[in-house]
Design a protein around this motif. Structure first.
Motif, PDB file in Angstrom:
ATOM      1  N   GLY A 166       0.806  -1.207   0.000  1.00 36.61           N
ATOM      2  CA  GLY A 166       0.000   0.000   0.000  1.00 36.61           C
ATOM      3  C   GLY A 166       0.842   1.261   0.000  1.00 36.61           C
ATOM      4  O   GLY A 166       0.351   2.343  -0.327  1.00 36.61           O
ATOM      5  N   ALA A 167       2.117   1.133   0.358  1.00 38.67           N
ATOM      6  CA  ALA A 167       3.011   2.292   0.387  1.00 38.67           C
ATOM      7  C   ALA A 167       3.572   2.622  -0.985  1.00 38.67           C
ATOM      8  O   ALA A 167       4.173   3.688  -1.166  1.00 38.67           O
ATOM      9  N   ASP A 168       3.410   1.731  -1.958  1.00 41.47           N
ATOM     10  CA  ASP A 168       3.965   1.975  -3.283  1.00 41.47           C
ATOM     11  C   ASP A 168       3.119   3.014  -4.017  1.00 41.47           C
ATOM     12  O   ASP A 168       1.893   2.880  -4.087  1.00 41.47           O
TER      13      ASP A 168
ATOM     14  N   VAL B   5      -3.877  -6.299  -0.492  1.00 42.19           N
ATOM     15  CA  VAL B   5      -2.975  -5.161  -0.292  1.00 42.19           C
ATOM     16  C   VAL B   5      -2.553  -5.120   1.166  1.00 42.19           C
ATOM     17  O   VAL B   5      -3.352  -5.362   2.074  1.00 42.19           O
ATOM     18  N   LYS B   6      -1.287  -4.834   1.404  1.00 40.16           N
ATOM     19  CA  LYS B   6      -0.754  -4.720   2.764  1.00 40.16           C
ATOM     20  C   LYS B   6      -0.642  -3.244   3.151  1.00 40.16           C
ATOM     21  O   LYS B   6      -0.050  -2.443   2.434  1.00 40.16           O
ATOM     22  N   LEU B   7      -1.209  -2.895   4.292  1.00 38.09           N
ATOM     23  CA  LEU B   7      -1.134  -1.542   4.832  1.00 38.09           C
ATOM     24  C   LEU B   7      -0.482  -1.566   6.214  1.00 38.09           C
ATOM     25  O   LEU B   7      -0.482  -2.596   6.895  1.00 38.09           O
ATOM     26  N   TYR B   8       0.040  -0.415   6.638  1.00 45.02           N
ATOM     27  CA  TYR B   8       0.611  -0.252   7.977  1.00 45.02           C
ATOM     28  C   TYR B   8      -0.176   0.798   8.745  1.00 45.02           C
ATOM     29  O   TYR B   8      -0.564   1.825   8.183  1.00 45.02           O
ATOM     30  N   THR B   9      -0.384   0.547  10.036  1.00 44.39           N
ATOM     31  CA  THR B   9      -0.993   1.580  10.872  1.00 44.39           C
ATOM     32  C   THR B   9      -0.086   2.018  12.015  1.00 44.39           C
ATOM     33  O   THR B   9      -0.235   3.130  12.526  1.00 44.39           O
TER      34      THR B   9
END
Length: 552
Positions: free
Chosen positions: A277-279, A301-305
Motif C-alpha cells: 500500500g506504500a507503493d 494489499v498490505k497496509l501499515y498503521t
C-alpha cells in the motif's frame, strides 16, 4: 467413492496402455503416519494416492490396495506426513536479502554486533553500502539503543545501515547520516522519530518513517539482485517444509518480477502476494486486476498503521509503562485508512492491515466496521496482521466482522522479555492472546514474519503449543493460558492459512481434488513431547505431486 476412484484409475491406466502416449501413472505413497484436516477435524491415514498434481484419495493401505496395480508405489518407511505448511506472513525479498547480507540475529551485545559488521565489511570491500539486519537491543545487558559512534570506530569511509530485527528501527553510522542530510536541525518526519542525545544530535537510530531518510539514499536493487534474493528465499523456504507463503507487501518492481517469473514457471512454491500500500503505483497494480496463476495469486494489499512494540513504535491507547510520555506512533490516520479501504475494495481486493498496539487495532476494527456488505470482511476476508495487543473486550469483534487474525507465534516468545515492561500486567490480558481469539471463533492464520523471525514453521508450532522459547523457557510457558493444542496450531499453519489467502479449495489439507502439496518429517508431532516440536526436521517437500526437496 471408492468405486468411482477405481473406475477413474482403470480408465487412466487403459488410456496409458492403449494409446502408447507417455502419461504419468498415479502414485501411491504408503506406510506413512499421515495427518490432515477434513471439515475442520483432524484425520489420520497411512496412504495417499495422487495423479500428477492432484490428490485422488487418502486412507488406509488396505482401502487403497485395489489400486496398487495401476500405480507407482512408494514406501514411506513410517515417516510422518503433513499437509504442506503455509506461512501466512513473511517477506520473501527481505528474506533473500537477509541471506545475502550481514546477519545480526541473536547477538547479545552492541560490541559483538559491531564486530560482526566489521568482519562482514572487511570480507566485502566492494560493497557501496554495508547493509544488515537483526540487531535487538532487548537482548543486550543495558537494553539501550546503540549509537553511531560504535560503528564509526570500525567503518568511517562507507555508509552503514542496519535494520532492527522487527524492521521498525534502523541504526546508521555517521557517513550514512551525512548522506541522508540528518543533523541537529532535521525535524522528525510524520510517523517517525530520530533518536537524539542530550545535545539534540542524532544518535544513529531512526524509528519507523524516519528510516526512509537513510533508506532513500541506498542505491536501488537491480533486477539481477532481486532475482537472486527471491531464488535464495524460495529454496530456503522449501527446505523448511513451507509449500506456500503469503508475501506481506511487494513493491511495483517485485510485482513485475513475480509476474515474469510466474509466466516462465520459475516460482517453485505457491505465493500469495500482497501489494504494498506504500507503493505510489498501487492503483496501477490494482487496475491490472487479480492474478490467479497456479503458483502466484494476487488479490490483496498490505497496509501499515503503527510500528513495533520493541522499538516503542506500536500505537497504544495509554502510554508505555516504561516510557510514560510515549504512546507510540500511528503511521496512518483513521481518515487515510478509510480512503485506502475505499480504493482497495473498489477493485475487490482483500486488505491486510498491520496493527500491533491496542490503539492501532481499535482504529482498524472501527474502520472495517464501516464497510458496506459487498466490501466487508465477511466477503473480502480482510485481515489484521499481527493483532498483538488488543483490548480483550474487542477480540469478539474480529469474529463478528469476519476479520482474520494473522498472527505469528514466535513473536510472543521473542517479545516476552520486554512485553511486560512495555505494557504492564493489565494490558497483557489481550496480548498475543491466541487462545482467547480461538475461543471467540476467530480464524487465526499463522506465520513467522520472516526475516523478523526465523522462517522455520516448527519454531512457530512449538511456540504456539508451549509458549516457550527455543530453550523451553519459561518452564510452564509465558502466559500459559493462551496455549494452543498441536492440532489447533497445525490448522492455523495449513487450512486456516489457506482460507486467509482464498486458496482453501486447492491447498491446506490433503483431500480429494486438492493439490498434492505435502511434507515428510522425522518425528510425529502428535506423539512426541511438545517441547521437542522445534527439533523436527523436514525430510522431503512435495509440491504439485513432485518431490522437490529431500535430505537423502
Amino acid at each position: 467413492m471408492k468405486k468411482m476412484i477405481l473406475t477413474l484409475i482403470a480408465a487412466l491406466a487403459c488410456n496409458f496402455m492403449g494409446t502408447g502416449t507417455a502419461q504419468a501413472l498415479p502414485t501411491l505413497l504408503h506406510n506413512v503416519k499421515g495427518y490432515t484436516f477434513e471439515d475442520g477435524e483432524l484425520k489420520q491415514f497411512n496412504s495417499i494416492l495422487f495423479e500428477d498434481s492432484v490428490i485422488l484419495a487418502t486412507g488406509s493401505q488396505e482401502e487403497l490396495a485395489d489400486l496398487h496395480s495401476f500405480s507407482i508405489s512408494i514406501d514411506g518407511k513410517g515417516k510422518t506426513l503433513l499437509p504442506g505448511l503455509i506461512d501466512a506472513h513473511g517477506h520473501i525479498l527481505g528474506l533473500g536479502l537477509n541471506l545475502m547480507r550481514v546477519n545480526l540475529r541473536g547477538i547479545e551485545s552492541e560490541a559483538e554486533t559491531v564486530k560482526q559488521v566489521s568482519e562482514y565489511a572487511n570480507n566485502n570491500p566492494d560493497t557501496r553500502w554495508v547493509l544488515g539486519r537483526g540487531w535487538n537491543q532487548v537482548l543486550w545487558l543495558n537494553k539501550e539503543f546503540p549509537t553511531k559512534s560504535s560503528l564509526d570506530k570500525v567503518i568511517a569511509d562507507r555508509p552503514v545501515w542496519l535494520s532492527r530485527i522487527d524492521g521498525h528501527a534502523g541504526w546508521a553510522n555517521s557517513k550514512a547520516l551525512q548522506l541522508a542530510g540528518i543533523d541537529k536541525n532535521t525535524p522528525d518526519p510524520e510517523g517517525g522519530k530520530i533518536i537524539r542525545d542530550e545535545q539534540g544530535q542524532a544518535t544513529g537510530v531512526l524509528i519507523d518513517a524516519a528510516m526512509s531518510l537513510v533508506e532513500n539514499k541506498i542505491p536501488p536493487l537491480n533486477k539481477k539482485e532481486r532475482k537472486t534474493a527471491l531464488k535464495l528465499a524460495f529454496d530456503h523456504l522449501i527446505s523448511l517444509g513451507i509449500t506456500s507463503v503469503h508475501d506481506a507487501g511487494v513493491d511495483f518492481e517485485t510485482y513485475k518480477l513475480m509476474l515474469e517469473l510466474s509466466g516462465k514457471n520459475r516460482i517453485p512454491l505457491r505465493v500469495y502476494a500482497m501489494l504494498s500500500g506504500a507503493d505510489p503505483r498501487l492503483e496501477t497494480m490494482l487496475k491490472y486486476g487479480k492474478v490467479e496463476h497456479p503458483f502466484l495469486k494476487i488479490q490483496s494489499v498490505k497496509l501499515y498503521t503503527d510500528g513495533a512494540l520493541g522499538s516503542r513504535g506500536a500505537a497504544l491507547l495509554e502510554p508505555y509503562s516504561d516510557e510514560p510520555d510515549n504512546k507510540g506512533l500511528l503511521l496512518t490516520s483513521s481518515d487515510k485508512l478509510g480512503r485506502y479501504l475505499t480504493l482497495i475494495t473498489k477493485y475487490g481486493f482483500q486488505t491486510n492491515i498491520h496493527a500491533i498496539g491496542d490503539a492501532a487495532n481499535h482504529m482498524v476494527l472501527e474502520e472495517l466496521s464501516k464497510l458496506k456488505k459487498e466490501s466487508s470482511s465477511k466477503v473480502l476476508r480482510h485481515r489484521i496482521e499481527h493483532a498483538q495487543v488488543v483490548v480483550p473486550e474487542e477480540i469478539p469483534m474480529f469474529a463478528k466482522l469476519g476479520v482474520i487474525a494473522s498472527m505469528q507465534p514466535t513473536h510472543a516468545t521473542s517479545d516476552m522479555n520486554m512485553a511486560g515492561d512495555r505494557l504492564g500486567e493489565e494490558r497483557l490480558k489481550g496480548a498475543y492472546a491466541w487462545r482467547t481469539f480461538l475461543d471467540n471463533d476467530v480464524v487465526i492464520a499463522s506465520g513467522s514474519d520472516f526475516p523478523v523471525e526465523k522462517a522455520n514453521p516448527f519454531l512457530g508450532l512449538h511456540a504456539a503449543v508451549t509458549r516457550q522459547d527455543s530453550d523451553n523457557l519459561p518452564k510452564e510457558g509465558w502466559l500459559p493460558s493462551q496455549k494452543l493444542t498441536v492440532a489447533e496450531a497445525l490448522k492455523s499453519f495449513t487450512i486456516d492459512a489457506a482460507f486467509a489467502g482464498f486458496w482453501e479449495n486447492a491447498i491446506g489439507s490433503l483431500e480429494e481434488g486438492k493439490k498434492a502439496d505435502f511434507i515428510l518429517i522425522d518425528k510425529d508431532i502428535f506423539k512426541i513431547s511438545e517441547d521437542k516440536i522445534d527439533d523436527v526436521q523436514v525430510l522431503e517437500t512435495w509440491i504439485n505431486g513432485k518431490r522437490i526437496h529431500s535430505t537423502e
